[in-house]
Design a protein around this motif. Sequence first.
Motif: not given
Length: 340
Positions: A168-177, A225-231
Motif C-alpha cells: 500500500a506504500g506505507t513507509q517508516v521513517v526514523f528519528d525525524d523529530w 501514508e503519503g505525507d500523513e503520519v498514521v502511526g
Amino acid sequence: MTASLLEPAAREWKETLHHVVHDMYHVPDYVVLDARLYGGEPAAFHFERDGRRLLIPLILREIPGSALRDALSPYGYPGPVSDAAPDDDDFWRAACACLAQTLREAGVISMFVRMHPLLSPPSPVLDEAGALVRHGETVSMDLTISVEQMWQLTRSDHRNHINRAKRAGTQVVFDDWGRLAEWVEVYHDNMRRVGAADYYFFTYDHLAALHDAVGDHMHLAVALEGDEVVGGNTFFEYDGIATGYVSSTRRARGRYADELLYDSVRRWCKQRGARLFHLGGGKGGSNDSLFSYKAGFSPSRHPFHTWRVVTDSPAYEKLVVDKRPGADPTDLTGTFPSYR
C-alpha cells in the motif's frame, strides 16, 4: 554498610550505574521526568555492603489526606539492580531490612516496584520482605538471529499484514523529530478512544524533554501514508536492549502500520547492533489480546513480577481501614497499596 535515599544529582547514583547491569529506567534523567508526570519526588534507594551495591529508582508521592507518603517505580520496568548475585541471601536480607527502615524513617509507608523481566531474576528473599507477585510474561525479539529467521518466527497474519502495508506504500521513517507533534495527535486520539487514564496522555513537551535528556538513547519511528503520519513508536536503545516506550497508530480498515512499525524497528535496531527488542506484555502484565498480538512476533518469553512492601504496618492498616473499609490490609497480592 550504608543505606540512603538519593537525590537524582547524587554521586552514588551514577557511580552505582557504572557497576551494575541496568536499563534506561534506572537513569536519573528518566526518573526525574517521569516523577513530574506522577506529581512526585524522584529518588533512589541505595544500599552498599562489602563492595556490593543495590539501587532501586523510586517516585515518592504524597498520600491525599495524610502526612505520609508512598513509593512506586517509574513507568516501565525499573526494578532493583545490583551486582550481588540473586542467591546471596545475606546481602538481600540486609538490603531489604535497610530499605524498610530507610523508607519508614522518611515517612514512606509502602513501596510498589515493577521488576525488570530481562535483567537478573529476583532474589527469593524479596518475597520474605513483602510480596513478589508474578503477573504473566513479556515478549522480546532476539536480534542476534538472521532477518530471515526473525521473519520465519513471525506469525503468519502479522507477515501478511506487513506485506500488505508495504504494497500500500506505507513507509517508516526514523528519528525525524519534526514529526513528533503530528504523531502525538495520533497517539492522543487513540488514548481517548480506549479511555486511557490521564497519566498515559504523554505530551509533546514530555516526549521532547525526554529526548533532549537522554539523546541518542531514545528514538522515534513514524509510519507515513503519503505525507500523513498514521502511526509511530517511541523506543529506547540502551546497552544492546531496545525497549518500546509509547506507540500508537490511527485506526482504519485495511491499515497495518502497527505491524510494519514493529518489523521496521527490529530490523533498524539489529543493524545498529542491538541484541534484543523488548516489546513488553499485556495490560498490567496479563495474558490478554495485547499480549497475544505481541507474542505473534517472537516465541521469546520472560516472567514479569511486581514487588510490594509495607514498611509501617500500623500506619498502612489504618489508612486501608479509613479509605477502603472491608479490604484486607494483610493481602499484598491484589490492588496495592489498598488505600489508593
